[in-house]
Design an enzyme around this catalytic site. Structure first.
Site, PDB file in Angstrom:
ATOM      1  N   GLU A   1      47.710  30.587  45.673  1.00 34.06           N
ATOM      2  CA  GLU A   1      46.992  31.419  46.665  1.00 34.06           C
ATOM      3  C   GLU A   1      46.633  32.792  46.090  1.00 34.06           C
ATOM      4  OE1 GLU A   1      47.603  31.074  50.769  1.00 34.06           O
ATOM      5  OE2 GLU A   1      48.336  29.021  50.625  1.00 34.06           O
TER       6      GLU A   1
HETATM    7  N1  CAA Z   1      36.596  38.371  53.313  1.00 41.80           N
HETATM    8  C1  CAA Z   1      35.259  38.252  53.413  1.00 41.80           C
HETATM    9  N2  CAA Z   1      34.427  38.235  52.348  1.00 41.80           N
HETATM   10  C2  CAA Z   1      34.984  38.355  51.136  1.00 41.80           C
HETATM   11  C3  CAA Z   1      36.369  38.481  50.945  1.00 41.80           C
HETATM   12  C4  CAA Z   1      37.187  38.498  52.111  1.00 41.80           C
HETATM   13  N3  CAA Z   1      38.520  38.603  52.044  1.00 41.80           N
HETATM   14  N4  CAA Z   1      36.624  38.571  49.630  1.00 41.80           N
HETATM   15  C5  CAA Z   1      35.441  38.499  49.002  1.00 41.80           C
HETATM   16  N5  CAA Z   1      34.451  38.371  49.920  1.00 41.80           N
HETATM   17  C6  CAA Z   1      33.009  38.303  49.678  1.00 41.80           C
HETATM   18  C7  CAA Z   1      32.533  39.576  48.983  1.00 41.80           C
HETATM   19  O1  CAA Z   1      32.271  40.602  49.933  1.00 41.80           O
HETATM   20  C8  CAA Z   1      31.276  39.099  48.292  1.00 41.80           C
HETATM   21  O2  CAA Z   1      30.232  39.013  49.235  1.00 41.80           O
HETATM   22  P1  CAA Z   1      28.821  39.808  48.996  1.00 41.80           P
HETATM   23  O3  CAA Z   1      28.269  39.252  47.710  1.00 41.80           O
HETATM   24  O4  CAA Z   1      28.029  39.471  50.198  1.00 41.80           O
HETATM   25  O5  CAA Z   1      29.180  41.258  48.855  1.00 41.80           O
HETATM   26  C9  CAA Z   1      31.611  37.666  47.903  1.00 41.80           C
HETATM   27  O6  CAA Z   1      32.683  37.258  48.774  1.00 41.80           O
HETATM   28  C10 CAA Z   1      32.069  37.560  46.464  1.00 41.80           C
HETATM   29  O7  CAA Z   1      33.203  38.417  46.327  1.00 41.80           O
HETATM   30  P2  CAA Z   1      33.686  39.007  44.942  1.00 41.80           P
HETATM   31  O8  CAA Z   1      32.502  39.562  44.203  1.00 41.80           O
HETATM   32  O9  CAA Z   1      34.828  39.919  45.199  1.00 41.80           O
HETATM   33  O10 CAA Z   1      34.159  37.674  44.197  1.00 41.80           O
HETATM   34  P3  CAA Z   1      34.782  37.458  42.787  1.00 41.80           P
HETATM   35  O11 CAA Z   1      34.087  36.312  42.164  1.00 41.80           O
HETATM   36  O12 CAA Z   1      34.832  38.751  42.025  1.00 41.80           O
HETATM   37  O13 CAA Z   1      36.283  36.974  43.117  1.00 41.80           O
HETATM   38  C11 CAA Z   1      38.601  37.124  43.781  1.00 41.80           C
HETATM   39  C12 CAA Z   1      37.186  37.733  43.842  1.00 41.80           C
HETATM   40  C13 CAA Z   1      39.417  37.994  44.717  1.00 41.80           C
HETATM   41  C14 CAA Z   1      39.178  37.189  42.388  1.00 41.80           C
HETATM   42  C15 CAA Z   1      38.559  35.664  44.309  1.00 41.80           C
HETATM   43  O14 CAA Z   1      37.841  34.824  43.456  1.00 41.80           O
HETATM   44  C16 CAA Z   1      39.954  35.109  44.510  1.00 41.80           C
HETATM   45  O15 CAA Z   1      40.590  35.350  45.548  1.00 41.80           O
HETATM   46  N6  CAA Z   1      40.462  34.312  43.535  1.00 41.80           N
HETATM   47  C17 CAA Z   1      41.754  33.618  43.706  1.00 41.80           C
HETATM   48  C18 CAA Z   1      41.545  32.270  44.307  1.00 41.80           C
HETATM   49  C19 CAA Z   1      42.732  31.812  45.078  1.00 41.80           C
HETATM   50  O16 CAA Z   1      43.440  32.575  45.718  1.00 41.80           O
HETATM   51  N7  CAA Z   1      42.926  30.514  45.091  1.00 41.80           N
HETATM   52  C20 CAA Z   1      43.949  29.906  45.907  1.00 41.80           C
HETATM   53  C21 CAA Z   1      43.665  28.447  46.101  1.00 41.80           C
HETATM   54  S1  CAA Z   1      44.536  27.779  47.493  1.00 41.80           S
HETATM   55  C22 CAA Z   1      46.126  27.663  47.014  1.00 41.80           C
HETATM   56  O17 CAA Z   1      46.499  28.098  45.964  1.00 41.80           O
HETATM   57  C23 CAA Z   1      47.047  26.989  48.021  1.00 41.80           C
HETATM   58  C24 CAA Z   1      48.404  26.829  47.578  1.00 41.80           C
HETATM   59  O18 CAA Z   1      48.709  26.920  46.429  1.00 41.80           O
HETATM   60  C25 CAA Z   1      49.465  26.491  48.475  1.00 41.80           C
HETATM   61  P1  FAD Z   2      43.701  31.101  35.703  1.00 39.59           P
HETATM   62  O1  FAD Z   2      42.748  31.566  36.719  1.00 39.59           O
HETATM   63  O2  FAD Z   2      43.170  30.411  34.508  1.00 39.59           O
HETATM   64  O3  FAD Z   2      44.599  32.329  35.238  1.00 39.59           O
HETATM   65  C1  FAD Z   2      45.378  32.336  34.036  1.00 39.59           C
HETATM   66  C2  FAD Z   2      46.003  33.729  33.908  1.00 39.59           C
HETATM   67  O4  FAD Z   2      44.960  34.711  33.733  1.00 39.59           O
HETATM   68  C3  FAD Z   2      46.781  34.160  35.153  1.00 39.59           C
HETATM   69  O5  FAD Z   2      47.889  34.934  34.792  1.00 39.59           O
HETATM   70  C4  FAD Z   2      45.778  35.024  35.897  1.00 39.59           C
HETATM   71  O6  FAD Z   2      46.370  35.960  36.784  1.00 39.59           O
HETATM   72  C5  FAD Z   2      45.070  35.709  34.743  1.00 39.59           C
HETATM   73  N1  FAD Z   2      43.725  36.173  35.099  1.00 39.59           N
HETATM   74  C6  FAD Z   2      42.640  35.420  35.418  1.00 39.59           C
HETATM   75  N2  FAD Z   2      41.607  36.203  35.712  1.00 39.59           N
HETATM   76  C7  FAD Z   2      42.040  37.490  35.597  1.00 39.59           C
HETATM   77  C8  FAD Z   2      41.433  38.771  35.765  1.00 39.59           C
HETATM   78  N3  FAD Z   2      40.154  38.895  36.168  1.00 39.59           N
HETATM   79  N4  FAD Z   2      42.177  39.870  35.555  1.00 39.59           N
HETATM   80  C9  FAD Z   2      43.471  39.756  35.183  1.00 39.59           C
HETATM   81  N5  FAD Z   2      44.108  38.579  34.992  1.00 39.59           N
HETATM   82  C10 FAD Z   2      43.389  37.471  35.191  1.00 39.59           C
HETATM   83  N6  FAD Z   2      44.648  25.433  44.713  1.00 39.59           N
HETATM   84  C11 FAD Z   2      43.976  24.968  45.796  1.00 39.59           C
HETATM   85  O7  FAD Z   2      42.773  25.141  45.904  1.00 39.59           O
HETATM   86  N7  FAD Z   2      44.633  24.315  46.777  1.00 39.59           N
HETATM   87  C12 FAD Z   2      45.973  24.079  46.743  1.00 39.59           C
HETATM   88  O8  FAD Z   2      46.513  23.496  47.677  1.00 39.59           O
HETATM   89  C13 FAD Z   2      46.693  24.549  45.607  1.00 39.59           C
HETATM   90  N8  FAD Z   2      48.025  24.310  45.483  1.00 39.59           N
HETATM   91  C14 FAD Z   2      48.668  24.600  44.304  1.00 39.59           C
HETATM   92  C15 FAD Z   2      49.984  24.180  44.100  1.00 39.59           C
HETATM   93  C16 FAD Z   2      50.592  24.383  42.873  1.00 39.59           C
HETATM   94  C17 FAD Z   2      51.987  23.880  42.646  1.00 39.59           C
HETATM   95  C18 FAD Z   2      49.895  25.049  41.824  1.00 39.59           C
HETATM   96  C19 FAD Z   2      50.500  25.250  40.468  1.00 39.59           C
HETATM   97  C20 FAD Z   2      48.629  25.520  42.050  1.00 39.59           C
HETATM   98  C21 FAD Z   2      47.994  25.288  43.277  1.00 39.59           C
HETATM   99  N9  FAD Z   2      46.664  25.668  43.492  1.00 39.59           N
HETATM  100  C22 FAD Z   2      45.976  25.225  44.594  1.00 39.59           C
HETATM  101  C23 FAD Z   2      45.929  26.344  42.437  1.00 39.59           C
HETATM  102  C24 FAD Z   2      46.273  27.832  42.316  1.00 39.59           C
HETATM  103  O9  FAD Z   2      45.715  28.536  43.375  1.00 39.59           O
HETATM  104  C25 FAD Z   2      45.761  28.290  40.948  1.00 39.59           C
HETATM  105  O10 FAD Z   2      46.605  27.735  39.971  1.00 39.59           O
HETATM  106  C26 FAD Z   2      45.728  29.819  40.843  1.00 39.59           C
HETATM  107  O11 FAD Z   2      44.753  30.357  41.717  1.00 39.59           O
HETATM  108  C27 FAD Z   2      45.469  30.278  39.406  1.00 39.59           C
HETATM  109  O12 FAD Z   2      44.387  29.618  38.826  1.00 39.59           O
HETATM  110  P2  FAD Z   2      44.528  28.944  37.356  1.00 39.59           P
HETATM  111  O13 FAD Z   2      45.734  28.104  37.387  1.00 39.59           O
HETATM  112  O14 FAD Z   2      43.236  28.319  37.022  1.00 39.59           O
HETATM  113  O15 FAD Z   2      44.818  30.163  36.396  1.00 39.59           O
END
Ligand code: CAA
Ligand code: FAD
Length: 384
Positions: A368
């Protein structure tokens, strides 16, 4: 400012604690070793109304507030973070996203059984599919495509690391429809696992949260009706970001629970274990570790509750949820290592639970949004 919980919130916390001790503690070590999905526990959580805690009762939910959700997540995560991650994803990524942005038909058809965690007597949960093999932190560079075919979308691509990947019935899938529009071209589609062209990969063999179900999911020319798009055309990235802001409160609370579970075990052990003629809690080095753990955990709890309170008040909680997530997850990792240290050699074996908490803590700094991503979110908003 009011630091008092309501009676209802305290009842929910107690119910979650009782459930975790009675239903999650037995077999937690074996489930971790065998990577066994806690299906029985999740089914019982659904019966308690904890799989759609914050959803309006008209859509099958329990209508509780986010504070109650934090309290319940903390208690369950003290014992089994593989159970709580499943609960967090279903509540805050899947149900919340559908309730906030879904159509009335989507809410009737999908949200209602998802909030109940059951359909036709069977477990019915959801997953959130954003990450891909080459798009994790850089979530807007989606390679999965949703080609607009007029009355339907044709979806192709691979999603990685999906929590509840094989156990879900419903997926919320982010996919690119208009590549030239980058993040503005992404859509969120509701896809059922059983549809033709959907394939689920094998379960990942993980360091921690080993009972949770993490798989890849592949889409090969999957036909998705237009009515299964959530929000306007191109809303998918904003949908993901807005939904993740709430999801991060769930994972922050999971990390808080891992930290406080480790602390409770370390405190208990320090009162029992003797060294140099007295219980180790009488050694100041141990006392200071416990004092620092308790202090940081209290700070993490305050951040989680503040983010939850802001969400309940209808205020913007994007920064506070990222602050809660980065601080709680770093506290969890640190506190779990300290708990192992306080246990000495016993901390290094499975029976004492703290080694599992230490392994489980690590993922809270990654999923996340990694700790680095949380700092990006916080600093971008602060520097605006
Ligand atoms: N609310 C509304 N809009 C938002 C927003 C928010 N919180 N955050 C960004 N946006 C909008 C921006 O305003 C922008 O819109 P405009 O172009 O209209 O201005 C657009 O989205 C693009 O935003 P950014 O330019 O900030 O996007 P970015 O490419 O630089 O990425 C980031 C920003 C914060 C790094 C984002 O990519 C991010 O959150 N990455 C991490 C992904 C992540 O959390 N993955 C989790 C997967 S789920 C999971 O992991 C579940 C689990 O394990 C249990
Ligand atoms: P990368 O994005 O390749 O990052 C590698 C390293 O580089 C990290 O340390 C990161 O912080 C760093 N890095 C990358 N970009 C930057 C930057 N701009 N500046 C500084 N540092 C940077 N995803 C889903 O969509 N749904 C799920 O339900 C879900 N569940 C998950 C459950 C598990 C057990 C795991 C392991 C992952 C899960 N994920 C899920 C995916 C998870 O959200 C991603 O693994 C996470 O967002 C990181 O992405 P990545 O693994 O590709 O690492």
């Amino acid at each position: 400012m009011n630091f008092q919980f309501t009676e209802e919130q305290l009842m929910i916390k107690q119910a979650a604690r009782d459930f975790a001790i009675a239903e999650c503690l037995p077999g937690v070590i074996e489930r971790d070793e065998q990577q066994k999905f806690p299906k029985e526990q999740i089914t019982k959580l659904a019966d308690l109304g904890f799989m759609g805690m914050m959803v309006d009762p008209q859509y099958g939910g329990s209508g509780m507030d986010t504070i109650s959700y934090v309290l319940a997540m903390e208690e369950i995560s003290k014992i089994d973070a593989s159970v709580s991650v499943c609960m967090s994803v279903n509540n805050s990524l899947v149900c919340w996203g559908l309730e906030a942005f879904g159509t009335e038909e989507q809410k009737q058809k999908y949200l209602t059984p998802l909030a109940q965690g059951k359909k036709d007597g069977e477990l019915y949960i959801g997953a959130f599919l954003l990450s891909e093999p080459e798009a994790g932190s850089d979530a807007s560079s989606q390679h999965t495509t949703a080609e607009d075919m007029g009355d339907h979308y044709l979806v192709n691509g691979t999603k990685n690391w999906i929590t509840n990947g094989s156990t879900s019935s419903v997926y919320l899938v982010m996919a690119q429809t208009h590549p030239e529009q980058k993040s503005h071209g992404i859509n969120t589609l509701i896809i059922e696992k059983g549809w033709p062209g959907v394939t689920v990969g094998g379960k990942e063999n993980k360091l921690g949260i080993r009972g949770s179900d993490t798989t890849s999911v592949m889409f090969d020319n999957v036909k998705v009706p237009k009515e299964n798009r959530v929000g306007e055309d191109g809303f998918g990235f904003k949908f993901a970001m807005k939904t993740l802001a709430g999801g991060r409160i769930g994972i922050a609370s999971q990390a808080l629970g891992i930290a406080s579970g480790a602390y409770e075990l370390a405190l208990k052990y320090s009162k029992e274990r003797k060294a140099f003629g007295k219980e180790i809690m009488h050694h100041q080095a141990i006392q200071f570790k416990l004092a620092d753990m308790a202090t940081r955990i209290e700070a993490a709890r305050a951040l989680c509750l503040k983010a939850a309170w802001q969400k309940d008040q209808g205020q913007d909680y994007t920064v506070s949820s990222s602050m809660a997530k980065v601080f709680s997850s770093e506290t969890a990792m640190w506190a779990a290592v300290e708990a192992v240290q306080i246990h000495g050699g016993y901390g290094f074996v499975k029976e004492y639970h703290v080694e599992r908490l230490m392994r489980d803590a690590k993922i809270t700094q990654i999923y996340e949004g990694t700790s680095e991503v949380q700092r990006i979110v916080i600093s971008r908003l602060l520097l605006q």
